[in-house]
Scaffold this motif. Structure first.
Motif, short mmCIF file in Angstrom:
data_model
loop_
_atom_site.label_atom_id
_atom_site.label_comp_id
_atom_site.label_asym_id
_atom_site.label_seq_id
_atom_site.Cartn_x
_atom_site.Cartn_y
_atom_site.Cartn_z
N LYS A 111 0.81 -1.22 0.00
CA LYS A 111 0.00 0.00 0.00
C LYS A 111 0.85 1.27 0.00
CE LYS A 111 -3.96 -2.23 2.26
NZ LYS A 111 -4.93 -2.18 3.39
N CYS A 117 1.85 2.08 4.08
CA CYS A 117 2.20 1.01 5.02
C CYS A 117 2.61 -0.20 4.19
CB CYS A 117 1.02 0.66 5.94
SG CYS A 117 -0.40 -0.01 5.05
N CYS A 138 1.21 -3.22 4.09
CA CYS A 138 0.17 -4.23 3.85
C CYS A 138 0.09 -4.56 2.36
CB CYS A 138 -1.19 -3.70 4.29
SG CYS A 138 -1.33 -3.51 6.06
N VAL A 193 -4.67 -5.56 6.68
CA VAL A 193 -4.81 -4.28 7.37
C VAL A 193 -3.80 -4.18 8.52
CG1 VAL A 193 -7.25 -3.94 6.84
CG2 VAL A 193 -6.62 -5.25 8.85
N CYS A 194 -3.48 -2.95 8.91
CA CYS A 194 -2.58 -2.71 10.04
C CYS A 194 -3.00 -1.41 10.70
CB CYS A 194 -1.14 -2.65 9.55
SG CYS A 194 -0.76 -1.13 8.66
N CYS A 236 -3.14 1.69 8.09
CA CYS A 236 -4.23 1.85 7.12
C CYS A 236 -5.61 1.78 7.77
CB CYS A 236 -4.09 0.88 5.95
SG CYS A 236 -3.91 -0.85 6.36
ZN LIG Z 1 -1.65 -1.32 6.48
#
Ligand SMILES: [Zn+2]
Length: 493
Positions: free
Chosen positions: A35, A38, A40, A52-53, A56
């Protein structure tokens, strides 16, 4: 270029009185593995909320880190679209609330975009026209609201955040298009450039390429702009053309009946074949844009920009021009053969392997593309390699086998992957019938048909075709037609 039949109920005179003005905003997902802010994955189709993290998901205290590859791909697209890539650009916060936007703002470029002032040339009805590109900027995508397919879908909306933070380039055109066909040609050209440069996979079904249209009409001959409406949800080339046609007629209808067009955003409803109001259009100040404090300004050095420019491939338009001038194919051939980079590469490989350009183009457009199409194969998986096709072309061009035999040989090549020379030898298709055997066959045909010989000698030229056909038949279609012609002329004179 594709044309659409106008299913218009409106009379032609009324349509001709007004001139549509169309501009497109295209969102193309940039082809990165991770992304924009980040690490991901951007993989499409993974389980909801598995990529996801905290960054995001917009959790408090997290900080975005710009993915360099996103900027690189953005520069690549900008240069291919003839834009000026700015040394300094900046991200901003675009504030709005939406369930699939957990931060409450989207990070996007606003007053200092990555690139501005470009153009693409469209070829519509063999007329070339430049469509201006206002700007290309970078931004993050939002998540996805899912309204059906789950246990409680009747009373709840589900949200998948996997798409949050996926990198996008937004490409905004000038309002330079005047017909739905021109808009279609622009989107086709733009998509082809993004594919050639490897910037995006432009997969419309997966949402990698999305298009919104701004459309208005004005009295033909006037210069001011009418009130524009933005149409969203144009997730196929066909919908784009249909929605524009619908909207243009709606505008004319409203104006002609004394009404006023309201500036708003509308959605294309494919099932109902019409646009519907979505919301009144926000103005930029509604979003309260301000510079993103968590990111440094983007700096693009001359050296970096130069490096990326040098790595650009030959673009479709340049390739078409070169195919016509250097490889002697027609402009139509060139358009077909440059449809995708891999098709163009295949064609060039056939020529490099020794086939004349025009012959290679003909064999590809008739036999090869037809069979690939029927068997649902991509050119990259063709059972006949470029070198193998060149081998077949050279057997036909040198007169060792006829075109008709060549087509049969090609069919076997496509099914078995064997070479043309191999098949010709194994099946005794070999060329050819010697000149002596052709002469023998011709003498026999002449002997058996004294009446037709008399007709020919009395000036009936039409009967010559009869003799050619008979000799062709006697030699099982494997004799060189030119030799048959010459031999018959000689014997009948
Ligand atoms: Zn992320």
């Amino acid at each position: 270029m594709t044309k659409f039949a106008t299913e218009s109920a409106m009379n032609h005179e009324l349509l001709a009185k007004y001139e549509p003005v169309i501009g497109l905003e295209v969102h193309a997902q940039l082809l990165t593995r991770t992304k924009i802010f980040c690490s991901c994955s951007t993989q499409f189709g993974d389980l909801p909320n598995s990529n996801v993290c905290p960054v995001c998901l917009g959790l408090p205290g997290t900080l975005p880190v710009l993915n360099k590859r996103v900027v690189e791909l953005g520069i690549r697209a900008s240069l291919a679209l003839n834009c000026a890539v700015h040394e300094h650009s900046r991200f901003a916060r675009k504030n709005y609330f939406y369930p699939d936007l957990p931060k409450g703002y989207q990070i996007s470029q606003f007053e200092l975009p990555l690139a501005t002032g470009g153009w693409v040339e469209i070829d519509h009805d063999d007329k070339f026209k430049r469509i201006g590109i206002t700007r290309l900027h970078l931004e993050e995508d939002a998540g996805k609201s899912l309204h059906d397919g789950f246990t409680h879908s009747a009373e709840k909306t589900y949200v998948d955040f996997n798409r949050c933070g996926t990198p996008l380039s937004e490409i905004v055109s000038e309002p330079d298009m005047r017909t739905p066909d021109e808009a279609y040609a622009y989107l086709t050209t733009l998509r082809q450039i993004l594919l050639y440069t490897g910037v995006s996979d432009c997969n419309m079904e997966e949402g990698s390429l999305r298009c919104d249209a701004n459309v208005s009409v004005r009295l033909r001959g006037t210069r001011g702009f009418g009130t524009k409406v933005e149409v969203k949800n144009l997730n196929s080339f066909r919908y784009l053309a249909k929605a524009l046609e619908y909207e243009i007629e709606r505008h004319i209808g409203v104006i002609e009946s004394g009404g006023r067009i309201v500036q708003e955003t509308r959605l294309w409803n494919q099932a109902a074949s019409k646009t519907e109001p979505m919301r009144s259009k926000e103005k930029a100040h509604d979003y309260r844009y301000f510079p993103e404090p968590d990111l440094l300004p983007v700096h693009v050095s001359n050296a970096w920009r130069g490096e990326i420019r040098a790595s650009l491939p030959e673009l479709p338009a340049a390739k078409r021009a070169r195919f016509v001038s250097a490889l002697a194919v027609t402009p139509y051939d060139a358009e077909v053969l440059t449809d995708t980079q891999s098709l163009a590469d295949y064609f060039e490989a056939v020529v490099i392997a020794g086939a004349p350009g025009k012959a290679a183009a003909n064999w590809m457009q008739t036999e090869l593309l037809r069979r690939l199409n029927v068997s649902g194969k991509e050119i990259s998986c063709s059972p006949v390699s470029p070198a193998a096709l060149a081998g077949l072309v050279s057997l036909v061009e040198s007169g060792k086998i006829t075109g008709a035999v060549g087509k049969k040989v090609f069919a076997t090549m496509f099914e078995t992957g064997r070479s043309a020379a191999d098949i010709v030898a194994a099946e005794g298709l070999g060329a050819q019938v010697s000149d002596a055997a052709i002469e023998q066959a011709a003498r026999e045909v002449i002997e058996r048909n004294p009446d037709n010989v008399a007709k020919f000698k009395s000036g009936n030229e039409g009967v010559f075709k009869f003799f050619v056909g008979q000799v062709m038949k006697a030699t099982k279609g494997q004799a060189n037609p030119q030799v048959i012609n010459d031999t018959l002329r000689k014997l009948l004179s």
